[in-house]
Design a protein around this motif. Structure first.
Motif, PDB file in Angstrom:
ATOM      1  N   VAL D  83       0.866  -1.314   0.096  1.00 10.69           N
ATOM      2  CA  VAL D  83      -0.094  -0.014  -0.092  1.00 10.69           C
ATOM      3  C   VAL D  83       0.695   1.202   0.064  1.00 10.69           C
ATOM      4  CG1 VAL D  83      -1.556   1.265   1.560  1.00 10.69           C
ATOM      5  CG2 VAL D  83      -1.797  -1.154   1.322  1.00 10.69           C
ATOM      6  N   LYS D  84       0.655   2.160  -0.818  1.00  6.73           N
ATOM      7  CA  LYS D  84       1.454   3.369  -1.112  1.00  6.73           C
ATOM      8  C   LYS D  84       0.817   4.594  -0.433  1.00  6.73           C
ATOM      9  CE  LYS D  84       4.761   3.864  -3.897  1.00  6.73           C
ATOM     10  NZ  LYS D  84       5.592   4.127  -5.139  1.00  6.73           N
ATOM     11  N   ILE D  85       1.816   5.096   0.394  1.00  2.09           N
ATOM     12  CA  ILE D  85       1.075   6.402   1.172  1.00  2.09           C
ATOM     13  C   ILE D  85       2.248   7.393   0.386  1.00  2.09           C
ATOM     14  CG2 ILE D  85       1.148   7.663   3.504  1.00  2.09           C
ATOM     15  CD1 ILE D  85       0.331   5.016   4.724  1.00  2.09           C
ATOM     16  N   GLY D  86       1.689   8.231  -0.326  1.00  5.34           N
ATOM     17  CA  GLY D  86       2.422   9.246  -0.828  1.00  5.34           C
ATOM     18  C   GLY D  86       3.408   8.412  -1.697  1.00  5.34           C
ATOM     19  N   ASP D  87       4.877   8.503  -1.440  1.00  4.55           N
ATOM     20  CA  ASP D  87       5.715   7.490  -2.066  1.00  4.55           C
ATOM     21  C   ASP D  87       6.187   6.616  -1.415  1.00  4.55           C
ATOM     22  OD1 ASP D  87       7.165   9.372  -0.681  1.00  4.55           O
ATOM     23  OD2 ASP D  87       8.393  10.158  -2.384  1.00  4.55           O
ATOM     24  N   VAL D  88       5.738   6.463  -0.321  1.00  3.12           N
ATOM     25  CA  VAL D  88       6.239   5.394   0.685  1.00  3.12           C
ATOM     26  C   VAL D  88       5.546   3.986   0.688  1.00  3.12           C
ATOM     27  CG1 VAL D  88       6.650   4.809   3.219  1.00  3.12           C
ATOM     28  CG2 VAL D  88       6.912   7.381   2.350  1.00  3.12           C
ATOM     29  N   ALA D  89       6.120   2.941   0.512  1.00  4.15           N
ATOM     30  CA  ALA D  89       5.591   1.530   0.014  1.00  4.15           C
ATOM     31  C   ALA D  89       5.440   0.943   1.433  1.00  4.15           C
ATOM     32  CB  ALA D  89       6.333   0.894  -0.992  1.00  4.15           C
ATOM     33  N   TYR D 177      -6.218  17.379   2.154  1.00  2.00           N
ATOM     34  CA  TYR D 177      -4.676  17.699   2.873  1.00  2.00           C
ATOM     35  C   TYR D 177      -3.922  16.193   3.055  1.00  2.00           C
ATOM     36  CZ  TYR D 177      -6.607  22.544   3.744  1.00  2.00           C
ATOM     37  OH  TYR D 177      -7.224  23.524   3.591  1.00  2.00           O
ATOM     38  N   ALA D 178      -4.563  15.283   3.378  1.00  2.00           N
ATOM     39  CA  ALA D 178      -3.963  14.213   3.890  1.00  2.00           C
ATOM     40  C   ALA D 178      -3.573  13.420   2.689  1.00  2.00           C
ATOM     41  CB  ALA D 178      -4.891  13.202   4.873  1.00  2.00           C
ATOM     42  N   ASP D 179      -2.190  12.362   3.050  1.00  2.00           N
ATOM     43  CA  ASP D 179      -2.117  11.348   2.356  1.00  2.00           C
ATOM     44  C   ASP D 179      -2.660   9.835   2.613  1.00  2.00           C
ATOM     45  OD1 ASP D 179      -0.143  12.889   0.563  1.00  2.00           O
ATOM     46  OD2 ASP D 179       0.627  13.437   2.675  1.00  2.00           O
ATOM     47  N   ARG D 199     -15.080   4.568  -0.224  1.00  2.00           N
ATOM     48  CA  ARG D 199     -15.243   5.223  -1.560  1.00  2.00           C
ATOM     49  C   ARG D 199     -13.954   6.319  -1.851  1.00  2.00           C
ATOM     50  NH1 ARG D 199     -20.650   6.107   0.856  1.00  2.00           N
ATOM     51  NH2 ARG D 199     -21.626   4.187   0.773  1.00  2.00           N
ATOM     52  N   SER D 200     -13.100   6.534  -0.773  1.00  2.00           N
ATOM     53  CA  SER D 200     -12.044   7.457  -1.026  1.00  2.00           C
ATOM     54  C   SER D 200     -10.874   6.970  -1.814  1.00  2.00           C
ATOM     55  CB  SER D 200     -11.489   7.701   0.414  1.00  2.00           C
ATOM     56  OG  SER D 200     -10.386   8.699   0.170  1.00  2.00           O
ATOM     57  N   LYS D 201     -10.171   7.725  -2.497  1.00  2.00           N
ATOM     58  CA  LYS D 201      -9.155   7.557  -3.337  1.00  2.00           C
ATOM     59  C   LYS D 201      -7.768   7.331  -2.368  1.00  2.00           C
ATOM     60  CE  LYS D 201     -10.908   8.682  -7.823  1.00  2.00           C
ATOM     61  NZ  LYS D 201     -11.382   9.841  -8.276  1.00  2.00           N
ATOM     62  N   LEU D 202      -7.937   7.899  -1.324  1.00  2.00           N
ATOM     63  CA  LEU D 202      -6.732   7.749  -0.074  1.00  2.00           C
ATOM     64  C   LEU D 202      -6.679   6.385   0.292  1.00  2.00           C
ATOM     65  CD1 LEU D 202      -6.753  11.105   1.649  1.00  2.00           C
ATOM     66  CD2 LEU D 202      -5.334  10.527  -0.368  1.00  2.00           C
ATOM     67  N   PRO D 203      -5.445   5.773   0.837  1.00  2.00           N
ATOM     68  CA  PRO D 203      -5.282   4.876   1.458  1.00  2.00           C
ATOM     69  C   PRO D 203      -5.846   4.902   2.975  1.00  2.00           C
ATOM     70  CG  PRO D 203      -3.200   5.845   1.088  1.00  2.00           C
ATOM     71  CD  PRO D 203      -4.105   6.428   0.394  1.00  2.00           C
ATOM     72  N   VAL D 204      -6.120   3.998   3.499  1.00  2.00           N
ATOM     73  CA  VAL D 204      -6.806   3.935   4.911  1.00  2.00           C
ATOM     74  C   VAL D 204      -6.225   3.032   5.940  1.00  2.00           C
ATOM     75  CG1 VAL D 204      -8.962   3.571   6.553  1.00  2.00           C
ATOM     76  CG2 VAL D 204      -9.018   4.359   3.648  1.00  2.00           C
ATOM     77  N   MET D 205      -5.705   3.623   6.936  1.00  2.00           N
ATOM     78  CA  MET D 205      -5.132   2.744   8.170  1.00  2.00           C
ATOM     79  C   MET D 205      -6.408   2.531   9.132  1.00  2.00           C
ATOM     80  SD  MET D 205      -1.721   3.008  10.316  1.00  2.00           S
ATOM     81  CE  MET D 205      -2.330   3.858  12.050  1.00  2.00           C
ATOM     82  N   LEU D 206      -6.641   1.336   9.335  1.00  2.00           N
ATOM     83  CA  LEU D 206      -7.910   0.927  10.344  1.00  2.00           C
ATOM     84  C   LEU D 206      -7.397   0.340  11.660  1.00  2.00           C
ATOM     85  CD1 LEU D 206     -10.853   0.491  10.669  1.00  2.00           C
ATOM     86  CD2 LEU D 206     -10.680  -1.934   9.525  1.00  2.00           C
ATOM     87  N   PHE D 230      -8.956  -0.809  -2.062  1.00  2.00           N
ATOM     88  CA  PHE D 230      -8.295  -1.831  -1.463  1.00  2.00           C
ATOM     89  C   PHE D 230      -6.838  -1.421  -0.766  1.00  2.00           C
ATOM     90  CE2 PHE D 230      -9.585  -6.010  -3.163  1.00  2.00           C
ATOM     91  CZ  PHE D 230     -10.939  -5.681  -3.545  1.00  2.00           C
ATOM     92  N   ASN D 231      -6.546  -0.179  -0.698  1.00  2.00           N
ATOM     93  CA  ASN D 231      -5.368   0.282   0.074  1.00  2.00           C
ATOM     94  C   ASN D 231      -5.624   0.555   1.521  1.00  2.00           C
ATOM     95  OD1 ASN D 231      -3.841   0.419  -2.375  1.00  2.00           O
ATOM     96  ND2 ASN D 231      -5.184   2.167  -3.036  1.00  2.00           N
TER      97      ASN D 231
END
Lengths: 337, 337, 337, 337
Positions: D83-89, D177-179, D199-206, D230-231
């Motif tokens: 899962v990529k957060i910004g450019d960090v995998a 604002y968030a990544d 439904r967001s395009k951002l990754p999610v930490m649950l 799926f992120n």
């Protein structure tokens, strides 16, 4: 000891409380707030620890300031002590690996497994002769015959042995064979047994009960030390929580907390802790990373034929892999294996 | 027994599993689904309960169909049994009230309290002579002297007595004085002790351990019955949860569940269960409402001077009030006091 | 606030702590013991409750003296308040019975069940239109259509209705139909939602979260009251423990503890609490015996066809029996039904 | 699905059960034992997962064979995803370190801490703008202003940012604002919110809820994936148990169990997990040793002035030490930092 009164407490009740404290030879300092009065008790807290101060009318809460244990407290010794099992030192730079089957089943089994784990790097051999089983219909261990087989395995492998004592009446015969006594999780608050092993010359590994807090574990250890036996190891082996995906919840948080609170070395049992063979190694690595002084894990050469806990036993080659990986993590945290 | 295989299990692994079942003299029925194969084992489940089937490669899970206990199962007797303590029957229409101090402290104390509770309506006198205490520095009970005082209190009040046994070596002397043995929560899985009281002629009250499931409690009772002693009472006394507002979490859900599962009468101890004097009566009422066969609660004539658990003891007049209120609820659910 | 310093704390650290307390406009009283120094803070505790005093070097522990809640505290009102749902008063002498299906499924279902429970003695109709389900693939409720059906059932039966709100965005439409809002266990700490229902004119029933302490529950209620809505009911519905024989562990200990701590009426939900249909009535009786102001239980006319929680729903005739038995216990404790 | 009937189940009840299974388009295999009949259901289990089979008269238990989750299952992808957060995998060979203060408090604070942790080796910056607080009287976060400060800190440090979303209505502005979005432990079963972030395009930490089982956590993640996102990262952050020596019980057992069950990367938060500053590093090391893909820990430059959770925040130099030690353990288990 800090005592807080109820908002509706009367002056008379407060005075009665102060009288009781004075009677016990202690000094009280009273701070009156708008809603509650706070009474600080100065002096040796143990004098009144046993007084049911919360039963005094008008008292809302009683909070101890000092820890209820003394001999096990880190302050008593100032550093982690070293406990010797045979000639193996637990609590020093070396992370000691204890292993063996859940139960001693036969000469071939215990000697065979003993040889394999010794070769792989284990330093102490475990094996149950007296087994605490949830069901009266389950295999209850070989008893004294099991002890004899353990002694034979020691002779063959050179590994000192640790085995469980469940009943004070068995202690004498176990002492003839074992190098270290184990008190199991279900007996962690069997105070008669704790006193008895406290009078033994053998070191004792005390396992944390399934619903024991860290403080409870330390108080149970205090029983042993207060009888004169300072050679005690504490073993985290999983607590009972709501999680059912794992057999228990191995509580590794207890490792650094115990090491800050006590001078007794800390052992971790990842086998019972997680109870899933495929994840025992991961938890062993985690235990070493956060500071465990020793690891205990179960190995069986034919888990599907084991008389107890076969589901969670590692095969000898899996154990060998565990030792190799534990070694690397131990080195990463400045220890050896 | 229902065995589910892993998605990646091979035919060979499945065959090996079926061979093991056959070897044990049982029949297997195989249902192949798209992702997993399910194997149902037909026949006496106990034969293979002890086999670590989950250790067989390719096995994902093993689910027993039958209950692991037999003698304690309700089906064994078909109805709640009656256990007699002295001449008091527990498990019948009457809700029996057991009471007394936590510890026996002196003749005056135990006889005095005994008289007050007898007058108020208690039917059985409790009092600890051997006390399991978290700290080795706490009062440990008067031992055999305490037993003798209990016997004197019985002589004075006519109430049969119940007292705790902690060590198999004390059993013989306790049997000389007591009418009922108590095995405490901390010894619920002290299997040596369970076997020993299983050979006693006295009835036994077995308290639920702090982290014991209902199934665990029944399995521990099975130990006692399997040694021949069928006069067993089960006691719910609170389990350990995350809640800190109460000393324990009295689990009244266990009352109807136990009554559906076993023929053994069910006692509830609201004193330890909630651990807060002001709420003991509420929990006693609730216990009776949901079907408890007996209530055990602690009474002390001077709680602030009690040698143990003074914080949760009722005063005699509070106990009197409890009995009156329990009586009304008992009648509302078709019982008597 | 009572602050205890570490044994190794320096004079400088202590001085820094005292400075911080003074800066906040409060007074400190210092008691120096042999091993630790105790600092009592006199004055409005809220001023420093938010200060992370435990982060100050040399501090070992910080213990608040006062409760962190104000508006929900019993002291705020001095007695149990009465909350009205439609024209039904909860918190008075009457033990109010709320009932209905888990989910609204159809007009026939909700009106039919509504009529049956009204006839049997229920005073409030429950039914979920927005359903919090563990799985995204489970029935999620009829939404606004379900609300309309509830309103029709109210018109037919005269019973006021209570239904769950899960999302602040649904509140406006729910307010058009409901007489009482329910915040479910899983949203007990959904603080956005709590603030929103705190601004509503409808009463709110707040269910205890599965791992919420009694204090947590009260703090969540404080959110609602702090926004101006004082019509709040607290509902005990079972906590999560290690016990698996029951779906949850209904914690009846919370009933008397809450009633001593707060003026808000206490509801008990035995259906979710024990989760076993055959034992719901026993737990309802226990709840009333220990003081519950209302009971909520689920009824379905065809449990095996229910779209949610059919396993724990009572049949209408079982509910009728429950009401009759609850009535007797209510009378035994001085209440009515 | 395996269904076991009660001993007293009638032929008629069994037939009714079989009819229901057939109606659903599935096949049943019946095995009759001496005491119970076992019915295995063959076919797509989801069809009947929602049917309350346990509500059918005569049914004793219903045991699912298949897992209730699909998209999150490891089998769905066969390996851990990245899962990529910004450019960090996250989820590759690198163990990613996320850090920052609990709350964003000011520009100087968040930029200052951001710079220090970036220099020390952190790859992602955390900071709360919307804060879920137990008390309504505690600091609730700077809201949108906090988001803007986070964006400034990202511009200054180059670190992508993660921040919590508590309310679906805030999502749109947070997305500006968030990544990466964080869903907190208290909202793990806020299903409205889960659908929205799905439904967001951002990754999610649950984050795992305090009383959530591993299965519950996976089911909540399934909500997010089922909406198309799926992120997703899963974060173990401590569960609630009876232990009070630590703030929570960091359950590291969940790490290997999750990695066997799902393809989603696993993050561990030792700060909330143990809640004691002096032991955060030990738990971080343990987390990496047992396989965590990322670590999240809190850092503050002046913990005693922090607006939230100052007690558990590391100082920047302590964090630097943590990173160095984590690096060694990561290498010992074949990972990098």
């Amino acid at each position: 000891m800090i005592i807080v009164t109820k908002p509706e407490a009367t002056e008379e009740q407060l005075q009665h409380l102060l009288d009781r404290i004075k009677e016990a030879g202690l000094k009280a300092e009273v701070s009156r707030g708008a809603q509650r009065t706070v009474v600080g008790v100065i002096g040796a807290e143990d004098v009144i620890r046993e007084m049911p101060l919360a039963a005094i009318p008008g008292v809302e809460s009683v909070t101890p300031v000092l820890k209820p244990y003394k001999l096990v407290a880190r302050e008593f010794r100032g550093q982690t002590g070293v406990v010797k099992i045979g000639d193996v030192a637990v609590g020093g730079k070396e992370v000691v690996i204890m292993s063996g089957p859940c139960s001693v089943e036969s000469r071939a089994q215990i000697v065979g497994i003993g040889r394999e784990i010794a070769k792989a790097g284990a330093r102490i051999l475990r094996g149950g002769a007296f087994k605490p089983r949830t069901s009266p219909y389950s295999f209850q261990g070989l008893g004294v015959d099991g002890l004899k087989l353990l002694a034979e395995a020691r002779a063959e492998t050179g590994l000192p042995i640790i085995t469980e004592v469940m009943d004070p009446r068995d202690l004498e015969s176990i002492e003839q064979y074992a190098d270290c006594l184990q008190v199991g999780a279900r007996n962690m608050q069997n105070f008669s047994l704790l006193k008895e092993v406290g009078r033994s010359k053998l070191p004792v590994m005390l396992k944390r009960g399934m619903s024991a807090t860290i403080k409870d574990l330390l108080m149970s250890a205090e029983y042993i030390l207060s009888e004169g036996n300072f050679n005690v190891l504490l073993c985290e082996r999983g607590i009972r929580t709501f999680e059912t995906a794992t057999r228990n919840t191995l509580d590794l948080n207890a490792v650094p907390v115990l090491q800050a609170e006590t001078h007794l070395p800390v052992v971790v049992d990842p086998t019972h802790g997680i109870g899933l063979r495929e994840h025992v190694t991961s938890m062993a690595l985690a235990a070493v990373a956060c500071g465990a002084d020793a690891i205990m894990c179960e190995v069986h050469d034919s888990p599907e034929n084991a008389k107890s806990d076969g589901e969670q036993a590692l095969l000898p080659h899996e154990f060998e892999d565990l030792v190799q990986r534990v070694k690397k993590v131990a080195e990463a945290v400045g220890r050896t294996v």
